[in-house]
Write an enzyme that holds these catalytic residues in place. Structure first.
Site, PDB file in Angstrom:
ATOM      1  N   MET A  50       0.815  -1.208   0.000  1.00  0.00           N
ATOM      2  CA  MET A  50       0.000   0.000   0.000  1.00  0.00           C
ATOM      3  C   MET A  50       0.850   1.260   0.000  1.00  0.00           C
ATOM      4  O   MET A  50       0.571   2.211  -0.731  1.00  0.00           O
ATOM      5  CB  MET A  50      -0.947  -0.001   1.203  1.00  0.00           C
ATOM      6  CG  MET A  50      -1.942  -1.129   1.195  1.00  0.00           C
ATOM      7  SD  MET A  50      -2.909  -1.226  -0.327  1.00  0.00           S
ATOM      8  CE  MET A  50      -4.018   0.148  -0.114  1.00  0.00           C
TER       9      MET A  50
ATOM     10  N   GLU B  34      -0.410  -4.382   9.697  1.00  0.00           N
ATOM     11  CA  GLU B  34      -1.719  -4.274  10.352  1.00  0.00           C
ATOM     12  C   GLU B  34      -1.628  -4.894  11.748  1.00  0.00           C
ATOM     13  O   GLU B  34      -2.110  -6.011  11.986  1.00  0.00           O
ATOM     14  CB  GLU B  34      -2.778  -4.972   9.478  1.00  0.00           C
ATOM     15  CG  GLU B  34      -4.199  -4.816   9.952  1.00  0.00           C
ATOM     16  CD  GLU B  34      -4.755  -3.418   9.756  1.00  0.00           C
ATOM     17  OE1 GLU B  34      -3.989  -2.457   9.580  1.00  0.00           O
ATOM     18  OE2 GLU B  34      -5.980  -3.282   9.810  1.00  0.00           O
TER      19      GLU B  34
ATOM     20  N   LYS C  12       1.665  -0.272  15.169  1.00  0.00           N
ATOM     21  CA  LYS C  12       1.146   1.054  14.826  1.00  0.00           C
ATOM     22  C   LYS C  12       1.293   1.999  16.027  1.00  0.00           C
ATOM     23  O   LYS C  12       1.699   3.152  15.870  1.00  0.00           O
ATOM     24  CB  LYS C  12      -0.307   0.968  14.362  1.00  0.00           C
ATOM     25  CG  LYS C  12      -0.452   0.153  13.065  1.00  0.00           C
ATOM     26  CD  LYS C  12      -1.605   0.598  12.218  1.00  0.00           C
ATOM     27  CE  LYS C  12      -1.956  -0.390  11.119  1.00  0.00           C
ATOM     28  NZ  LYS C  12      -1.694   0.011   9.765  1.00  0.00           N
TER      29      LYS C  12
ATOM     30  N   SER D  51      -6.995  -1.249   7.713  1.00  0.00           N
ATOM     31  CA  SER D  51      -8.237  -1.792   7.161  1.00  0.00           C
ATOM     32  C   SER D  51      -9.205  -2.149   8.278  1.00  0.00           C
ATOM     33  O   SER D  51     -10.412  -2.216   8.056  1.00  0.00           O
ATOM     34  CB  SER D  51      -7.982  -3.089   6.392  1.00  0.00           C
ATOM     35  OG  SER D  51      -6.922  -2.966   5.536  1.00  0.00           O
TER      36      SER D  51
ATOM     37  N   HIS E 170      -8.397   5.267   4.020  1.00  0.00           N
ATOM     38  CA  HIS E 170      -8.347   3.869   3.585  1.00  0.00           C
ATOM     39  C   HIS E 170      -8.343   3.773   2.063  1.00  0.00           C
ATOM     40  O   HIS E 170      -9.345   4.052   1.405  1.00  0.00           O
ATOM     41  CB  HIS E 170      -9.547   3.111   4.177  1.00  0.00           C
ATOM     42  CG  HIS E 170      -9.497   1.641   3.942  1.00  0.00           C
ATOM     43  ND1 HIS E 170     -10.560   0.919   3.468  1.00  0.00           N
ATOM     44  CD2 HIS E 170      -8.494   0.749   4.099  1.00  0.00           C
ATOM     45  CE1 HIS E 170     -10.220  -0.353   3.363  1.00  0.00           C
ATOM     46  NE2 HIS E 170      -8.973  -0.476   3.726  1.00  0.00           N
TER      47      HIS E 170
ATOM     48  N   ASN F  74     -15.581  -2.846   3.304  1.00  0.00           N
ATOM     49  CA  ASN F  74     -15.349  -4.121   3.992  1.00  0.00           C
ATOM     50  C   ASN F  74     -16.484  -4.476   4.948  1.00  0.00           C
ATOM     51  O   ASN F  74     -16.749  -5.655   5.191  1.00  0.00           O
ATOM     52  CB  ASN F  74     -13.998  -4.117   4.715  1.00  0.00           C
ATOM     53  CG  ASN F  74     -12.857  -4.178   3.705  1.00  0.00           C
ATOM     54  OD1 ASN F  74     -13.036  -4.669   2.596  1.00  0.00           O
ATOM     55  ND2 ASN F  74     -11.700  -3.660   4.070  1.00  0.00           N
TER      56      ASN F  74
END
Ligand code: NAI
Length: 669
Positions: free
Chosen positions: A319, A397, A402, A424, A445, A495
């Site tokens: 990403m 993720e 993070k 996500s 996102h 999602n």
């Protein structure tokens, strides 16, 4: 002669000049009022023996006429009303064509759809060269087809070549329109359009004009139509959409008949297509598109975005690389990238490769070396960060990773630097805890591959300030994304809606519905790929982890597929499918059969899976996660490939009556 509100008529020595200018509108379109005034005008002048000829010209700076007003067309819900309106327009065009005097359309700017159909009803057409001048019949692009005589008059004017022009919706600049026979004369950019139109009209009156009107051979029209039909079906992945199918019929059947009867055929099919759900869905998608083409229109009036002179991207994986590519190519500003040392150079090579591919396809204006020189790679949080205006985080993720990243980051960036996470699944509000000044923090996102996917979900955490959302909308505009804003919710919009769809998919699989049948049904519904193929392509492992990340236990079949070492055909060489596209027989014993098998038709499969989108969409609306159904529809069309001719899941529920049936209301008011 009467001066109308829209059509101003001025006659000099028998030559009438009619200026079209719908007051208060940026472009001329056909609405009830415009059509009525036009009809009356033509009725009044139609038999006038003193008129030698007339010219239609526009009073708008860059627009001749843009055709049927889509809001007006979309609103028709009764066959009778539509037929009445259509008859009036046709009567006016016929009257114009049959008038005892010739007419010339003097075109500058857009001359599209019903605007070009007006021009086609004139004796001749002349257009002035300009970037603004484009001519054609683009109705098929919005699920319709030309219904103001276009299918009949254009085909008779230029022959079977009209079929492709109408079905593709292609529009042409003045010189190309001349070559293709759409217009009779081109006026150079510096020329005087009205004077040249008068000259042409006088030549026609004098009988000296050389208007190319060759006789066309329609003996092969069935073959041409058959080919066009097949092409349209292929483009729609096997679906027979009413727009192109009925357009072909109108041409094929109409062109064999005298013009008047051909026009009747066109009217009949145009009524059918205009009232179809697919046309209404396509028009809706057109409005969703124009509504999000300019994200700055979504910020409060007067808002001044914080300038982004330098951006940073954390994480140079799948990403991060894509986000860097889009910032570089669209913003051309310095970009700082932070990742672990080993990830930096491979990332740089990847970014260069994609930019070079874009340059080779002429999809990049800037020089690749120059763009690459804007990139600074670093393995640590240091000095480079002190003048960064915006950070997009795209590291693993993992909440702990993070958290660590935000703690370090906040020590080095300015206190008002905007920070957004591409997570996500991790709640934005939870992540904000490790960000100082959390008002500047939100979710951004992206979808993969970033440089190809238009959608950007902008997520408002509990502490996110309105300014941060507006700044991210300005950023979306700068990198040409189509944003939707939503509140923090597991899976955000796309999602969140896709998860129940997948759960239902496993339920069907476990009741014995074959994979091929499910995928085929959803492709027939209009998706680019069926759900099983989609999972295989995104990676079965990623799909599996998403269940846990969103706090759900994955379905038994999925657990077994993962245990069998299948991460997807592309990823691990093993997934649901084999290389030849067929289902891998090795998957079948992994399906956790539950209860008695069920037999389902394609339509029942579609209904069962689609219903999941509607139910979750309704929940998001009820909970205020999004503030309008359009956000869900935009997210699903541009984030998941929901069929644009259905207008998005919420609009489709309104069009098909499902929302009324389930909830006694429509989603769109
Ligand atoms: P990835 O695994 O391809 O890349 C993650 C990168 O983060 C790696 O290069 C890794 O070295 C780096 N990284 C790890 N710890 C770091 C640290 N402390 N500082 C800086 N960099 C660090 O993962 P991917 O797929 O790019 O995902 C990144 C984020 O984007 C995740 O939050 C994911 O949920 C999200 N996302 C992923 C999508 C996808 O399709 N892959 C779609 C949308 C969002």
């Amino acid at each position: 002669m009467g001066i109308g509100k829209i059509f101003k008529f001025n006659a000099e020595e028998g030559v009438g000049v009619i200026t079209v200018d719908v007051p208060g509108e940026p472009v001329n379109t056909w609405t009830e009022e415009v059509s009525e005034e036009f009809y009356e005008l033509v009725e009044t002048i139609g038999d006038d023996q003193f008129i030698k000829g007339i010219i239609f010209i526009s009073g708008k700076p860059n627009n001749f006429h843009s055709g049927g007003n889509l809001k007006y067309l979309e609103a028709f819900d009764s066959r009778e009303k539509l037929a009445r309106a259509l008859d009036r327009t046709h009567r006016a065009f016929d009257r114009l064509q049959d008038a005892p005097f010739p007419s010339v359309a003097a075109i500058y700017g857009h001359c599209l759809g019903g605007g070009f159909e007006l021009a086609l009803a004139c004796t001749a057409r002349i257009a002035k060269e300009s970037k603004a001048t484009v001519i054609g019949l683009p109705e098929c692009l919005v699920g319709l087809f030309p219904g103001g005589g276009g299918t009949q008059r254009l085909t008779r004017l230029i022959g079977p070549a009209a079929v492709d022009l109408i079905l593709s919706g292609k529009t042409l600049p003045a010189d190309k329109a001349f070559q293709a026979g759409l217009i009779d004369r081109v006026v150079p950019a510096a020329g005087d359009l009205l004077e040249e139109a008068k000259a042409l009209l006088n030549e026609i009156i004098a009988g000296t004009a050389d208007l190319r009107r060759p006789a066309h051979d329609f003996s092969q029209i069935d073959a041409v139509a058959g080919e066009a039909r097949q092409k349209a079906i292929k483009a729609a992945r096997g679906r027979e959409l009413p727009g192109p199918m009925l357009a072909v019929k109108a041409i094929q059947e109409g062109v064999r008949l005298p013009l008047k009867e051909g026009l009747e055929v066109e009217k009949k099919y145009f009524t059918e297509v205009t009232l179809s759900n697919e046309a209404k869905g396509s028009i809706h998608t057109f409005f969703l598109k124009t509504g999000t083409d300019k994200p700055l229109s979504m910020v409060p009036p007067g808002f001044k975005a914080r300038p982004v002179r330098k951006a940073a991207v954390l994480g140079f994986g799948t990403m991060g690389r894509g986000i860097v590519i889009d910032i570089l190519r669209h913003m051309q500003i310095p970009v700082l990238v932070k990742d672990l040392p080993g990830a930096l150079e491979p990332g740089r090579e990847f970014v260069r490769k994609i930019l070079e591919e874009m340059a080779a396809k002429k999809k990049l204006k800037a020089d690749v070396d120059q763009l690459m020189s804007l990139l600074t790679l670093t393995p640590e949080y240091g000095e480079h960060f002190k003048d960064v205006d915006l950070v997009i985080e795209a590291v693993f993720e993992d909440q702990k990773v993070k958290d660590g990243v935000y703690r370090e980051l906040c020590r080095v960036v300015p206190g008002d630097c905007i920070i957004a996470s591409n997570t996500s699944t991790i709640p934005i509000t939870r992540m904000a805890r490790t960000v100082t000044n959390p008002g500047r923090f939100a979710g951004a996102h992206f979808f993969s591959p970033v440089w190809m996917m238009e959608l950007l979900e902008v997520i408002r955490g509990e502490n996110t300030s309105p300014e941060t959302i507006s700044n991210l909308l300005a950023f979306a505009a700068a990198i040409r994304k189509r944003p939707v804003v939503c509140n923090d919710y597991p899976g955000f919009v796309v999602n969140a809606l896709i998860l129940p769809y997948f759960l239902k998919l496993y339920e069907l699989l476990e009741r014995g519905v074959p994979i091929e049948k499910i995928d085929a049904a959803m492709v027939q519904f209009g998706f680019p790929v069926g759900p099983v193929r989609l999972i295989d392509e995104i990676g079965i492992d990623v799909h599996y982890k998403a269940f846990y990340a969103l706090g759900l236990d994955p379905p038994e079949t999925l657990k077994r597929v993962i245990k069998d070492g299948r991460a997807g055909l592309k990823k691990s060489g093993r997934g649901f499918f084999l290389k030849d596209g067929s289902v891998d027989p090795g998957v079948l014993p992994l399906i956790a059969v539950k209860g008695d098998p069920v037999e389902m038709s394609g339509g029942e499969i579609q209904d069962a899976l689609y219903l999941e989108f509607v139910k979750k969409g309704k929940e998001l609306l009820d909970m205020g996660i999004v503030d309008n159904p359009g956000s869900i529809d935009v997210a699903m069309i541009w984030g998941l490939g929901f069929p644009p001719d259905k207008g998005g899941p919420m609009k489709w529920a309104d069009l098909t009556g499902l929302s009324r049936e389930l909830y006694s209301r429509k989603f769109y008011i």
